[in-house]
Design an enzyme around this catalytic site. Structure first.
Site, PDB file in Angstrom:
ATOM      1  CG  ASP A 253      54.408  23.633   9.629  1.00  0.00           C
ATOM      2  OD1 ASP A 253      53.965  22.563  10.105  1.00  0.00           O
ATOM      3  OD2 ASP A 253      55.439  23.693   8.938  1.00  0.00           O
TER       4      ASP A 253
ATOM      5  CB  VAL B 139      49.318  16.493   9.194  1.00  0.00           C
ATOM      6  CG1 VAL B 139      49.765  16.298  10.611  1.00  0.00           C
ATOM      7  CG2 VAL B 139      48.649  17.832   9.084  1.00  0.00           C
ATOM      8  CG  ASP B 140      51.535  10.377   9.029  1.00  0.00           C
ATOM      9  OD1 ASP B 140      52.330  10.446   9.978  1.00  0.00           O
ATOM     10  OD2 ASP B 140      51.057   9.302   8.616  1.00  0.00           O
TER      11      ASP B 140
ATOM     12  CB  THR C 143      39.516  18.119   6.477  1.00  0.00           C
ATOM     13  OG1 THR C 143      40.710  18.777   6.898  1.00  0.00           O
ATOM     14  CG2 THR C 143      38.538  18.028   7.625  1.00  0.00           C
ATOM     15  N   GLY C 144      41.944  16.202   4.721  1.00  0.00           N
ATOM     16  CA  GLY C 144      42.849  16.248   3.575  1.00  0.00           C
ATOM     17  C   GLY C 144      42.650  14.996   2.725  1.00  0.00           C
TER      18      GLY C 144
HETATM   19  N1  AR6 Z   1      50.431  21.755   9.596  1.00  0.00           N
HETATM   20  C1  AR6 Z   1      49.084  21.849   9.770  1.00  0.00           C
HETATM   21  N2  AR6 Z   1      48.189  21.312   8.909  1.00  0.00           N
HETATM   22  C2  AR6 Z   1      48.672  20.672   7.819  1.00  0.00           C
HETATM   23  C3  AR6 Z   1      50.063  20.524   7.564  1.00  0.00           C
HETATM   24  C4  AR6 Z   1      50.961  21.100   8.521  1.00  0.00           C
HETATM   25  N3  AR6 Z   1      52.291  21.020   8.377  1.00  0.00           N
HETATM   26  N4  AR6 Z   1      50.209  19.813   6.412  1.00  0.00           N
HETATM   27  C5  AR6 Z   1      48.966  19.538   5.952  1.00  0.00           C
HETATM   28  N5  AR6 Z   1      48.025  20.054   6.790  1.00  0.00           N
HETATM   29  P1  AR6 Z   1      45.961  15.135   5.846  1.00  0.00           P
HETATM   30  P2  AR6 Z   1      43.902  13.204   6.737  1.00  0.00           P
HETATM   31  C6  AR6 Z   1      46.534  19.988   6.724  1.00  0.00           C
HETATM   32  O1  AR6 Z   1      45.826  14.654   4.444  1.00  0.00           O
HETATM   33  O2  AR6 Z   1      42.861  13.788   5.837  1.00  0.00           O
HETATM   34  C7  AR6 Z   1      48.379  10.918   5.362  1.00  0.00           C
HETATM   35  O3  AR6 Z   1      48.975  10.363   4.235  1.00  0.00           O
HETATM   36  C8  AR6 Z   1      45.913  19.687   5.398  1.00  0.00           C
HETATM   37  O4  AR6 Z   1      45.851  20.868   4.620  1.00  0.00           O
HETATM   38  O5  AR6 Z   1      47.315  15.359   6.392  1.00  0.00           O
HETATM   39  O6  AR6 Z   1      43.516  12.836   8.144  1.00  0.00           O
HETATM   40  C9  AR6 Z   1      48.269   9.917   6.512  1.00  0.00           C
HETATM   41  O7  AR6 Z   1      49.349   9.022   6.527  1.00  0.00           O
HETATM   42  C10 AR6 Z   1      44.521  19.217   5.825  1.00  0.00           C
HETATM   43  O8  AR6 Z   1      43.693  20.351   6.085  1.00  0.00           O
HETATM   44  O9  AR6 Z   1      45.215  14.118   6.891  1.00  0.00           O
HETATM   45  C11 AR6 Z   1      46.983   9.225   6.203  1.00  0.00           C
HETATM   46  O10 AR6 Z   1      47.153   8.166   5.284  1.00  0.00           O
HETATM   47  C12 AR6 Z   1      44.769  18.530   7.156  1.00  0.00           C
HETATM   48  O11 AR6 Z   1      46.101  18.898   7.513  1.00  0.00           O
HETATM   49  C13 AR6 Z   1      46.132  10.295   5.592  1.00  0.00           C
HETATM   50  O12 AR6 Z   1      47.029  11.258   5.052  1.00  0.00           O
HETATM   51  C14 AR6 Z   1      44.642  17.025   7.153  1.00  0.00           C
HETATM   52  O13 AR6 Z   1      45.110  16.488   5.939  1.00  0.00           O
HETATM   53  C15 AR6 Z   1      45.287  11.009   6.634  1.00  0.00           C
HETATM   54  O14 AR6 Z   1      44.430  11.906   5.984  1.00  0.00           O
END
Ligand code: AR6
Length: 183
Positions: A15, A38-39, A127-128
């Site tokens: 995390d 993550v955000d 990648t999310g």
């Molecule tokens: N620690 C590490 N990795 C994480 C965590 C954590 N606590 N939580 C999720 N992940 P994403 P994006 C992983 O969707 O694709 C938001 O709404 C997750 O499994 O967080 O860049 C923003 O506000 C995935 O592998 O980011 C934007 O609108 C990775 O983090 C949008 O999402 C990225 O997933 C950005 O989308």
């Protein structure tokens, strides 16, 4: 553990909100006003101070375009700073997605170095919710970070914090391929 220039590159499954690097990177969106993934986790764990600073940045410069990065304090996090970067939304690969993702990593590192920050944790940007294929994103991330560190130095540690075991393995393979390919 990998080495890029004199910097240690560490990959872990975990995390990102719990990391003790000087800065952690947030996969934000252009509004800088928070979101899911993550955000959401970073704003929840770090408290309202982070959003407050994001709002001040918005007032000064508008949002943050894809590929760029801004910095705030870390609020209640162990990390002293949060670097907010915006990755590209995947739309098939023909819309400069690789280039924008590479810029997001490079500009985050540049901002860290310019502030004298010695250690940074990255999540798997884009990648999310943004749908970037993980294997391709991992190769972009690894080659961009490796090139930056070999050319610029200035950091003791870059840590990749992958949420799932599958993502961890994908990033590990990308770094192994890059290392096997030589310098
Ligand atoms: N620690 C590490 N990795 C994480 C965590 C954590 N606590 N939580 C999720 N992940 P994403 P994006 C992983 O969707 O694709 C938001 O709404 C997750 O499994 O967080 O860049 C923003 O506000 C995935 O592998 O980011 C934007 O609108 C990775 O983090 C949008 O999402 C990225 O997933 C950005 O989308």
């Amino acid at each position: 553990m990998f080495k890029a220039g004199s910097t240690k590159v560490v990959l872990i499954q975990g995390d990102i909100t719990r990391q003790d690097t000087e800065a952690i990177v947030n996969a934000a969106n252009s509004s800088l006003l928070g979101g899911g993934g993550v955000d959401g986790a970073i704003h929840r764990a770090g408290g309202p101070q982070i959003l407050e600073e994001c709002k001040q940045i918005r007032a000064r410069q508008g949002g943050c375009p894809a590929g760029e990065a801004v910095i705030t304090g870390g609020g209640n996090l162990k990390a002293r700073y949060v670097i907010h970067t915006v990755g590209p939304v995947w739309s098939g690969g023909g819309s400069r997605e690789d280039e924008l993702l590479s810029s997001a990593y490079r500009n985050s590192l540049q901002l860290a170095v310019s502030r004298g920050i010695r250690s940074v944790s990255f999540p798997s940007i884009s990648t999310g919710a943004y749908g970037f294929p993980t294997g391709r994103a991992a190769r972009v991330a690894a080659s961009t970070v490796k090139n930056f560190l070999e050319r610029e130095g200035g950091l003791d540690e870059v840590r990749f914090v992958l949420f799932s075991e599958k993502d961890f393995n994908t990033y590990r393979e990308a770094w192994e391929e890059l290392t096997a390919a030589g310098d």
